[in-house]
Design an enzyme around this catalytic site. Structure first.
Site, short mmCIF file in Angstrom:
data_model
loop_
_atom_site.label_atom_id
_atom_site.label_comp_id
_atom_site.label_asym_id
_atom_site.label_seq_id
_atom_site.Cartn_x
_atom_site.Cartn_y
_atom_site.Cartn_z
N LYS A 79 0.84 -1.20 0.00
CA LYS A 79 0.00 0.00 0.00
C LYS A 79 0.87 1.25 0.00
CE LYS A 79 -3.82 2.10 2.65
NZ LYS A 79 -4.64 1.98 3.89
N SER A 154 -9.63 2.02 3.24
CA SER A 154 -8.78 2.75 2.33
C SER A 154 -7.77 1.88 1.57
CB SER A 154 -8.00 3.80 3.12
OG SER A 154 -7.15 3.18 4.06
N SER A 178 -9.71 -0.42 7.39
CA SER A 178 -9.19 -0.31 6.02
C SER A 178 -8.54 -1.55 5.45
CB SER A 178 -8.18 0.83 5.95
OG SER A 178 -8.87 2.03 5.81
N1 GLN Z 1 -12.78 4.23 6.65
C1 GLN Z 1 -12.17 4.63 7.87
C2 GLN Z 1 -11.76 6.08 7.80
O1 GLN Z 1 -12.09 6.70 6.85
C3 GLN Z 1 -11.01 3.77 8.17
C4 GLN Z 1 -9.82 4.13 7.40
C5 GLN Z 1 -8.66 3.30 7.79
O2 GLN Z 1 -8.80 2.27 8.44
N2 GLN Z 1 -7.49 3.75 7.41
O3 GLN Z 1 -11.14 6.60 8.67
#
Ligand code: GLN
Length: 480
Positions: A79, A154, A178
């Site tokens: 990532k 994400s 994420s």
């Molecule tokens: N969707 C969650 C957020 O927007 C989690 C994102 C993540 O785990 N990096 O914060």
């Protein structure tokens, strides 16, 4: 070589019986990934030179009769919020479009020491903020299972490459879901280890007290193997745990007869019927395998979403202050004074979601509101963590859905940040409590969209979590 279906055991056998060399495999894997990428936009950057160099090292070790490591030759993706020395790392942001890190993240170093071959960096929401990958400055990723839908976020790119077969394993990061949510949307295995199990050194910080690095793969065994490789104390991350790392593969064959599994009642209300139906089929299968189920309660669950969005925005507002146009980032060309350079760089460089979070985070940390919001959220977080400690006195694991709904259409939730935040309702509690949790595929909806089942265990009980996941996989649970 069937590149999109390749498994780690097949690669190890192929290399050791000289069916193919690591250099050949890296070349094939890169060609395939580059040819497939326009469909999904899952890779942002390909790393041909680095991959060839890593593969050559593996071939040389094999030629000398040395053991190149358990991930020898395995095509892997990382990532793009995890730094790679000499290889561009953008965090899905315009601000870091040309940023070339001077060092490797510990997880990356360990992956390569085990023989892994990094073929590219994957697309993600800007600074890992989002649930659909639509907050990337480099365009969204399309879900390989349904190209008009989001892959989740994400870590959407890291989930998509594994599901699409353009990498065998990948690394993602999880702050509020994420890893697990995109794994569930794309039909992959995704693991969020105990907080502190994997070093965060070189993971670009979003919310430091919640950030985790973890693996994606197509099988449970491969995630267990990758976690084994990257886990363990790292002096470069003060929050990394000293606890010894067991061989997670040893837990995979133990079976689940007699295990006590809790179903938290707060997680089954409001679940879209199709996804819910699949989870119930998964539970039935585990019952047949001999698990005992009991309804349990995690009473503070309803406060998890607001609690998370206060803590993560507070930490993000502080962490993102370093992108000021002076050090790592692009600098606005429209600035004439120092103060303008800060403001215009940040104004032009950050996307809408990052700005929203910086403002929210600055507000909840401000002198007048700190007690009412930030401090309160920290207290609620302690209660949520205590909920988990309480239930794990009586059950060995918890099973829940990963997301209230399967992958949604691109653009569907873009105008409604609150709806988007609710994607994470079942995943953020695990991060707030710091317990290990993972998503395993659990069949598909009637529309053919992958559904994920979440397995959670107590702190550092990754073996228990993998044990349930592996038994479920062996019994055909991925296709229930
Ligand atoms: N969707 C969650 C957020 O927007 C989690 C994102 C993540 O785990 N990096 O914060």
């Amino acid at each position: 070589m069937d590149i999109p279906k390749l498994t780690i055991p097949e690669i190890q056998k192929g290399l050791r019986t000289r069916q193919f060399s690591a250099v050949e495999l890296a070349g094939e894997a890169l060609r395939f990934a580059q040819a497939e990428n326009p469909k999904t936009n899952a890779y942002l950057i390909f790393s041909e030179e680095r991959a060839q160099a890593a593969a050559r090292r593996v071939d040389e070790q094999l030629a000398r009769g040395e053991e190149p490591g358990p991930l020898a030759g395995v095509p892997a993706a990382v990532k793009d919020v995890i730094v790679t020395k000499g290889l561009r790392t953008t965090c899905g942001s315009r601000l870091l479009e040309h940023f070339i890190p001077p060092y490797d993240a510990t997880a990356v170093t360990r992956l390569e020491q085990a023989g892994g071959v990094i073929i590219g960096k994957t697309n993600c929401d800007e600074f890992a903020m989002g649930s659909s990958n639509e907050n990337s400055a480099y365009g969204p990723v399309r879900n390989p299972a349904a190209l008009d839908r989001v892959p989740g976020g994400s870590s959407g790119g890291s989930a998509a490459v594994v599901a699409q077969g353009t990498a065998v394993v990948s690394l993602g990061s999880d702050t509020g879901g994420s890893i697990r949510q995109p794994a569930s949307f794309c039909g992959a295995v995704g693991v969020t280890p105990t907080y502190g199990r994997v070093s965060r050194y070189g993971l670009v910080a979003f919310a430091s007290s919640l950030d985790h690095i973890g693996p994606f793969s197509r099988t449970v065994h491969e995630s267990a193997l990758l976690l084994n490789t990257i886990a363990g104390r790292d002096p470069l991350d003060a929050t990394s745990a000293f606890a010894p790392v067991p061989d997670y593969r040893e837990s995979l064959d133990q079976g689940v007869r007699g295990l006590r599994i809790g179903l938290p009642k707060e997680y089954f209300a409001g679940l879209a019927s199709d996804s819910g139906g699949q989870i119930h089929k998964g539970i039935e299968l585990l019952k047949k395998l001999g698990c005992e189920f009991a309804e349990v309660s995690l009473p503070h669950t309803e406060y998890a979403v607001p609690c998370y969005y206060i803590i993560c925005t507070a930490e993000a507002s502080s962490n993102l202050a370093r992108y000021d146009g002076i050090r790592y980032t692009m600098r606005s060309k429209n600035a004439t004074t120092l103060s303008e350079a800060y403001r215009k760089t940040r104004g032009e460089g950050f996307g809408a979601e990052c700005k929203r979070r910086i403002m929210l985070g600055t507000y909840v940390l401000s002198a007048g509101y700190y007690d009412a919001y930030y401090l309160k959220a920290q207290r609620v977080r302690a209660l949520i963590a205590q909920d988990f400690r309480n239930v794990f006195q009586n059950v060995d694991a918890l099973i829940t859905p990963v997301s209230p709904f399967p992958a949604f259409k691109l653009g569907e939730k873009l105008d409604d940040p609150l709806q988007m935040y609710l994607s994470d309702i079942y995943t953020i509690t695990g991060d707030l409590a710091g317990v290990p949790c993972m998503s395993v595929p659990c069949g598909k909806t009637s529309e053919g969209l992958p559904v994920g089942m979440q397995i959670l265990t107590k702190h550092f009980d990754e073996p228990g979590m993998f044990r349930v996941a592996a038994a479920f996989e062996r019994a055909g649970g991925f296709e229930v």
